[in-house]
Design an enzyme around this catalytic site. Structure first.
Site: not given
Ligand code: BGC
Length: 334
Positions: A168, A299, A97, A170, A71-72, A234, A271
């Site tokens: 990650h 996540e 990421h 999906y 993440n950020r 998100d 997340q």
């Protein structure tokens, strides 16, 4: 071949026939096949047919491992002991990421341990995307006899550095029968989320989920209140746990196939990403166009931007310490 290394796909199986495929590029999980309520195996994750698609700059991190920081990190910078470090900016001036060439684009060393387990290893050099210290990383992946995948992460460093590793994948538990995951029922053991600004950087506050679209404390269709969330889900959910024990964090059930996924983790955050940036432009396995909300990600992680938020759980790893994270994705039917 990438950098003189052959890219290979490894297959793990358990006694029940569950199949998981992994490539050494990004440690990417390319397939997870588990039974539906009739016992029929089906792949429940999004993926591509070719390595070129995984390497494409538009690959939205399908199935890969994320590091050094999931993440950020706001403004792509942080301070340790008064020294400011600058990272690669790849998301509106922030780092997402781990940067452009994060762990998702690295070649991992794979050691097959048994039919149902393998070890992934990657040593990240000092200065990788701006992060200090050599980070030595390993991830043990084990299929259980209960149709689970366990991921045991470990990392050590020779200089203080932030670490936040995750995966990650999906998921679409319907195995393609439902083009989106909007009818999947989600439960998350979280009474609050970390509040974010317009660029999805935490403000440092927490928002209680009660009476908001983020309330997944009881099973709820992902699509039910999604339109009320600008951009879609998100967000980092603050898990209701006071320790780093391996505890149930989320459950997802797909009524069409009967498949159920439970996620257990030692991490404090999760997340939940509802595949908002998928827009139909990517063609995945079996020529499926990945439209908006084709898949969701869960996540397990420490909170975004923790290096700049001293009151969030610590993400700075020091020499002599070992970073550990365990997450288990368990599949069943109902
Ligand atoms: C992030 C999203 C991002 C996505 C990329 C997620 O983990 O939270 O903001 O767009 O990864 O595919």
């Amino acid at each position: 071949m990438i950098n003189n290394t052959e890219i290979l796909e490894y297959t793990l199986k358990n006694q029940l026939g569950m199949v998981v495929k992994v490539i050494n590029y990004g440690g990417t999980i390319t397939e997870i096949s588990v039974p539906d309520r009739k016992g029929k195996l089906g792949n429940v994750i999004l993926g591509f047919d070719s390595l070129e698609d995984y390497r494409d700059e538009n690959n939205p991190y399908l199935g890969c491992f994320i590091g050094r920081y999931a993440n950020r990190i706001g403004s792509a910078s942080f301070k340790i002991d008064g020294h400011e470090y600058h990272l690669t900016q790849n998301n509106n001036g922030s780092t997402l990421h781990g940067g452009n060439e994060g762990f998702h684009r690295k070649i991992w060393t794979v050691e097959i341990l048994s039919d149902s387990s393998l070890m992934l290893r990657y040593d990240s050099p000092h200065g990788d995307e701006g992060f200090p210290g050599i980070l030595t990383t390993q991830i043990l992946m084990t299929l259980g006899s209960d149709n689970s995948i366990r991921m045991d992460y470990q990392a050590t460093t020779d200089a203080p550095t932030p670490v936040n590793l995750t995966n990650h994948i999906y998921f679409n538990l319907s195995h393609g029968y439902s083009p989106t995951i909007l009818e999947h029922k989600l439960t998350i053991a979280a009474d609050s989320i970390t509040t974010v600004d317009d660029l999805l950087i935490p403000t440092g506050d927490y928002t209680p989920v009660t009476n908001t679209p983020f309330d997944f404390t009881k099973p709820k269709n992902i699509g039910l209140e999604l339109q009320q969330v600008s951009g879609g889900y998100d967000h980092n959910f603050v898990l209701n746990k006071k320790s780093n024990e391996l505890l149930l964090a989320a459950t997802v059930a797909d009524p069409t196939s009967g498949r159920k996924l439970e996620l257990f983790t030692t991490e404090p955050g999760l997340q939940f990403y509802s595949g908002n940036f998928l827009d139909g432009s990517l063609t995945g396995k079996s020529r499926t166009a990945y439209v908006k909300h084709s898949g969701f990600c869960l996540e397990p992680q420490h909170f975004p931007d923790s290096p700049n938020k001293p009151h969030f759980p610590n993400t700075i790893l020091k020499p002599g310490e070992t970073y550990r994270q365990t997450s288990v994705f368990r599949f069943s039917v109902e």
